[in-house]
Design an enzyme around this catalytic site. Sequence first.
Site, PDB file in Angstrom:
ATOM      1  N   GLY A  15       0.823  -1.208   0.000  1.00  0.00           N
ATOM      2  CA  GLY A  15       0.000   0.000   0.000  1.00  0.00           C
ATOM      3  C   GLY A  15       0.857   1.258   0.000  1.00  0.00           C
ATOM      4  O   GLY A  15       0.508   2.261  -0.636  1.00  0.00           O
ATOM      5  N   HIS A  16       1.975   1.209   0.718  1.00  0.00           N
ATOM      6  CA  HIS A  16       2.900   2.352   0.749  1.00  0.00           C
ATOM      7  C   HIS A  16       3.390   2.661  -0.678  1.00  0.00           C
ATOM      8  O   HIS A  16       3.462   3.830  -1.089  1.00  0.00           O
ATOM      9  CB  HIS A  16       4.057   1.991   1.684  1.00  0.00           C
ATOM     10  CG  HIS A  16       5.110   3.033   1.804  1.00  0.00           C
ATOM     11  ND1 HIS A  16       4.851   4.327   2.212  1.00  0.00           N
ATOM     12  CD2 HIS A  16       6.453   2.980   1.559  1.00  0.00           C
ATOM     13  CE1 HIS A  16       5.978   5.017   2.230  1.00  0.00           C
ATOM     14  NE2 HIS A  16       6.960   4.234   1.824  1.00  0.00           N
ATOM     15  N   HIS A 131      10.011  24.914  11.376  1.00  0.00           N
ATOM     16  CA  HIS A 131      11.306  25.489  11.013  1.00  0.00           C
ATOM     17  C   HIS A 131      12.501  24.794  11.681  1.00  0.00           C
ATOM     18  O   HIS A 131      12.464  24.400  12.827  1.00  0.00           O
ATOM     19  CB  HIS A 131      11.340  26.985  11.348  1.00  0.00           C
ATOM     20  CG  HIS A 131      11.076  27.271  12.801  1.00  0.00           C
ATOM     21  ND1 HIS A 131      12.070  27.288  13.741  1.00  0.00           N
ATOM     22  CD2 HIS A 131       9.926  27.527  13.462  1.00  0.00           C
ATOM     23  CE1 HIS A 131      11.553  27.567  14.924  1.00  0.00           C
ATOM     24  NE2 HIS A 131      10.250  27.710  14.783  1.00  0.00           N
TER      25      HIS A 131
END
Length: 221
Positions: A15-16, A131
Amino acid sequence: MVTKNKQYLLYGGSGHAKVIAECIEANHQLVGGVFDDNPDSKGLKNLPFLGEYKIKNHNHPLIVAIGDNKIRKMIVEEVKNLFGSICHPSSCISPTVKIGEGTVVFHNVILQVDCVVGSHVILNSGASIDHECSLGDFVHISPKATLCGNVKVGEGTQIGAGATILPGIRVGNWATIGAGAVIIRDVPDFAIVVGNPGRIIRYYEPANNKFWPFGESIRTK
Ligand SMILES: CC(=O)SCCNC(=O)CCNC(=O)[C@H](O)C(C)(C)COP(=O)(O)OP(=O)(O)OC[C@H]1O[C@@H](n2cnc3c(N)ncnc32)[C@H](O)[C@@H]1OP(=O)(O)O
């Protein structure tokens, strides 16, 4: 003028891999074929199935499409190939971000300014990485996980679905953060952490397939 599409190869037909194939196609590129060492595998629907991976110099970039961080690393170390990386067009990536080879960035991921992402990393759907975060090689940030600013995640670590890592936290190598956990303190190598606030339930060292309970020193193992 004819535009030549870039072709990618995938290693793994799960599925990945389906999600990676969609990311490739959403970039108007092609999946040239899918390798899978599992003899029962038939590959992915509508894509050429290439069977077991044969080590030779394939001319197209390969993505190791396997979700398990340890297995992905083992395969990458055996395969001699050029590696590709892919970002879904819905992802929002600061131009200052550095991304290593073999890394995949799925739908709606946010990668903020000055992040550094290692090689063969998975940034799963909707993950938010703020960030100046730094992610080691073979990391997996699961769907909807949130890394606040300046978080560091070591090699091979998985951050579970919907987990939140507070600003400035250091998560060690090959650690596992459970789904929905809230991490308010640094996490040592190999720790498995669950809950809010996150607590270590045990340790697992994948390279040696070794578990041990919380409270025993890593140095005695
Ligand atoms: C597209 C995709 O699917 S990407 C994949 C995304 N995958 C994930 O996010 C999975 C993340 N994995 C988890 O959350 C797992 O539950 C792990 C790795 C944290 C723990 O798994 P295991 O080691 O098998 O632990 P196990 O199921 O035996 O549970 C141990 C204890 O922790 C608790 N626990 C396990 N997971 C969690 C969790 N996420 N949050 C809170 N508590 C948890 C269990 O209730 C149990 O508690 P108890 O001892 O009081 O009964």
